[in-house]
Design an enzyme around this catalytic site. Structure first.
Site, PDB file in Angstrom:
ATOM      1  N   GLU A  43     110.545 -15.069  10.418  1.00  0.00           N
ATOM      2  CA  GLU A  43     110.598 -16.707  10.796  1.00  0.00           C
ATOM      3  C   GLU A  43     111.652 -17.542   9.881  1.00  0.00           C
ATOM      4  O   GLU A  43     111.031 -18.625   9.331  1.00  0.00           O
ATOM      5  CB  GLU A  43     109.280 -17.208  10.926  1.00  0.00           C
ATOM      6  CG  GLU A  43     108.419 -16.716  12.093  1.00  0.00           C
ATOM      7  CD  GLU A  43     107.157 -17.351  12.535  1.00  0.00           C
ATOM      8  OE1 GLU A  43     106.911 -18.318  11.689  1.00  0.00           O
ATOM      9  OE2 GLU A  43     106.386 -16.960  13.250  1.00  0.00           O
ATOM     10  N   GLU A  53     104.569 -10.760  16.150  1.00  0.00           N
ATOM     11  CA  GLU A  53     103.261 -11.678  16.085  1.00  0.00           C
ATOM     12  C   GLU A  53     103.111 -12.182  17.428  1.00  0.00           C
ATOM     13  O   GLU A  53     103.966 -12.660  18.223  1.00  0.00           O
ATOM     14  CB  GLU A  53     103.431 -12.919  14.951  1.00  0.00           C
ATOM     15  CG  GLU A  53     103.551 -12.368  13.658  1.00  0.00           C
ATOM     16  CD  GLU A  53     103.579 -13.642  12.738  1.00  0.00           C
ATOM     17  OE1 GLU A  53     103.294 -14.715  13.278  1.00  0.00           O
ATOM     18  OE2 GLU A  53     104.069 -13.282  11.670  1.00  0.00           O
TER      19      GLU A  53
HETATM   20  C1  BG6 Z   1     103.823 -17.553  12.242  1.00  0.00           C
HETATM   21  C2  BG6 Z   1     103.676 -16.929  10.774  1.00  0.00           C
HETATM   22  O1  BG6 Z   1     104.355 -18.701  12.170  1.00  0.00           O
HETATM   23  O2  BG6 Z   1     102.705 -18.043  12.620  1.00  0.00           O
HETATM   24  C3  BG6 Z   1     102.290 -16.647  10.113  1.00  0.00           C
HETATM   25  O3  BG6 Z   1     104.688 -15.766  10.505  1.00  0.00           O
HETATM   26  C4  BG6 Z   1     101.394 -17.885  10.608  1.00  0.00           C
HETATM   27  O4  BG6 Z   1     102.554 -16.561   8.806  1.00  0.00           O
HETATM   28  C5  BG6 Z   1     101.279 -17.779  12.033  1.00  0.00           C
HETATM   29  O5  BG6 Z   1     100.137 -17.537  10.015  1.00  0.00           O
HETATM   30  C6  BG6 Z   1     100.243 -18.843  12.655  1.00  0.00           C
HETATM   31  O6  BG6 Z   1     100.650 -20.076  12.143  1.00  0.00           O
HETATM   32  P1  BG6 Z   1      99.271 -20.995  11.755  1.00  0.00           P
HETATM   33  O7  BG6 Z   1     100.032 -22.334  11.193  1.00  0.00           O
HETATM   34  O8  BG6 Z   1      98.556 -21.151  12.993  1.00  0.00           O
HETATM   35  O9  BG6 Z   1      98.590 -19.991  10.459  1.00  0.00           O
END
Ligand code: BG6
Length: 483
Positions: A170, A382
């Site tokens: 990201e 993800e």
């Molecule tokens: C993504 C990242 O942006 O989303 C992760 O790659 C992150 O590292 C995940 O934890 C969820 O975001 P958040 O802010 O809810 O932890």
């Protein structure tokens, strides 16, 4: 396209789950590891929810065997994790820390012992602080050589065992939050010129690492992971349709086109030049970006939500609205760029407690767009739901809302595949609960509940949530159980 086709996942489909070093490992100064920018940033008062840090995180550094055994019991096919650069090179460059290499060798071997394919993210936001002190980290072009040197070390040390590499996690998020909204290190506000320059350095680092991988004989798969938030125009008013177009050029294709084509979108670049905030591009850079674009094997997609685009008047909202980091629904503000677009809520979608829209169709939309535009295979690196979970007195965790979220997204992904998208892997975020950068430990994503809160002295015991058993079945049946 008509949604009547059968959803079928390929027989070698990689059902996986993901994590990142800073959010999970802990052991922040152990065995020779250097300080990272995040280790430093979280110590500035007021930067994170209840001042949480990753000093101990969920102690994966010491409990990785237990965690991987849980993955194996579940039948996980791939585990995506990141390497902490400062464990390998405590100062970012210079002397190699053998203990750091040993840790990741052990972790990779532990995965392979159970036939879990290791998928390695080279950079998931934790930068050695020494490089920030030495020359400003990503702000200086020196970072490109140091990143490539670090990446080459990983290829050399682990390349015979690791077949999937993600160069950057990201890039769009760590640069936006780092240089535009000051929420991530280095905590700079509205430094647009630097934002685009930092991004150019990151693109060059990614491109040169991809080329180096091939030159070193790497025959695995390599690409970057992008936080893709697809957009829908609010309605058919031409100004709103155009705002969507502008949003895509500035917020999505600015990154995707460089990874996929090796060039910046023209209209966006013209706009930046006119504003005097376009990055400095050296002679030869374009060829390197183009060469790397020919060499990548997949587009990595982190998908959480979609957004809506509406025209934003010159005196309209800015990118600097409040972000919901507390889980109090409705506490985030609408953001946008005056004169270009804004992102109002989607009235057709529900949201999470952190105001993220829930839109399984958006996942298919991303896959279709990438397939049509770049004709590349896709790794969903993800996807997941951040929620408050409750551990019952009998230690069970009934996260039916997470099961529902994941099930709908897997269905949508299956449709994308049946509509012609080549999807190699699906990694949920995350396997165990972990530190959510700005939201502490209360925003949980895992299949495994970790008994900890904002207090570091917690026991960290692992408990299987209901979603653990659900995903186990999905893997066992290769997705057929959710037909
Ligand atoms: C993504 C990242 O942006 O989303 C992760 O790659 C992150 O590292 C995940 O934890 C969820 O975001 P958040 O802010 O809810 O932890």
């Amino acid at each position: 396209m008509d949604n009547t086709t059968k959803r079928e996942f390929p027989s070698d489909f990689l059902w996986g789950s993901a994590s990142a070093a800073y959010q999970i490992e802990g052991g922040y100064l152990e065995d020779g590891k250097g300080m990272s920018n995040w280790d430093a940033f979280v110590r500035i008062p007021g930067k994170t929810f209840k001042s949480t840090t990753g000093d101990i995180a969920v102690d994966h550094y010491h409990r990785y065997k237990e965690d991987i055994a849980l993955m194996a019991q579940m039948g996980l096919k791939t585990y995506r994790f990141s390497v902490a650069w400062a464990r390998i090179y405590p100062n970012g460059n210079g002397e190699l820390n053998k203990k750091g290499v040993e840790f990741y060798n052990n972790l990779i071997d532990e995965c392979l012992k159970y036939n879990i394919e290791p998928m390695v993210t080279i950079f998931h936001w934790d930068l050695p602080q020494s490089l920030v002190d030495e020359y400003g980290g990503w702000e200086n072009r020196n970072i490109v050589d140091d990143y490539v040197n670090y990446a080459k070390t990983l290829f050399k040390e682990f390349g015979n065992k690791v077949k999937y590499w993600i160069t950057l996690n990201e890039q769009n998020i760590f640069t936006s939050l780092g240089w535009l909204t000051a929420q991530h290190p280095p905590g700079k506000f509205d430094d647009k010129k630097m934002f685009y320059q930092v991004n150019h350095h990151a693109f060059m680092a990614h491109a040169k690492a991809v080329i180096a991988y091939r030159e070193m004989g790497g025959c695995g798969k390599i690409g970057a992971s992008f936080a893709y938030t697809p957009s829908y125009a609010l309605d058919c008013r031409p100004s709103n349709a155009m705002s969507k177009y502008n949003y895509d050029d500035l917020k999505n294709f600015w990154w995707l086109d460089v990874y996929g084509y090796g060039r910046y979108p023209k209209a966006a670049m013209t706009y930046l030049k006119r504003k005097g905030i376009a990055p400095e591009i050296k002679q030869g850079d374009e060829n390197i970006l183009k060469k790397a674009a020919m060499e990548i094997d997949f587009m990595g997609v982190n998908y959480y939500q979609s957004c809506v685009c509406e025209y934003n008047p010159m005196d309209g909202v800015t990118p600097y609205g409040t972000m919901n980091t507390t889980g109090v629904k409705g506490s985030s503000q609408v953001v946008g760029i005056p004169g270009i677009y804004k992102n109002p809520a989607n009235p057709y979608l529900m949201t999470t407690d952190w105001d993220w829209s829930i839109d399984p169709v958006g996942l298919k939309y991303c896959c279709r767009e990438i397939t049509s535009r770049y004709n590349l295979p896709i790794i969903i690196s993800e996807n997941g739901l951040g929620a408050f979970d409750k551990k019952e007195t009998d230690n069970s965790i009934h996260d039916d809302y997470r099961i529902k979220y994941l099930e709908e997204h897997v269905k949508s992904l299956g449709e994308a595949i049946s509509e012609g998208c080549e999807v190699l892997a699906y990694c949920t975020w995350s396997f165990t609960d972990l530190l959510s950068w700005l939201n502490g430990y209360q925003k949980r994503y895992g299949f495994i509940y970790v008994d900890r809160d904002e207090n570091d002295s917690a026991p960290m015991t692992r408990y299987k949530k209901d979603s653990y058993f659900w995903y186990k079945k999905v893997i066992e049946t290769n997705g057929k159980c959710i037909e």
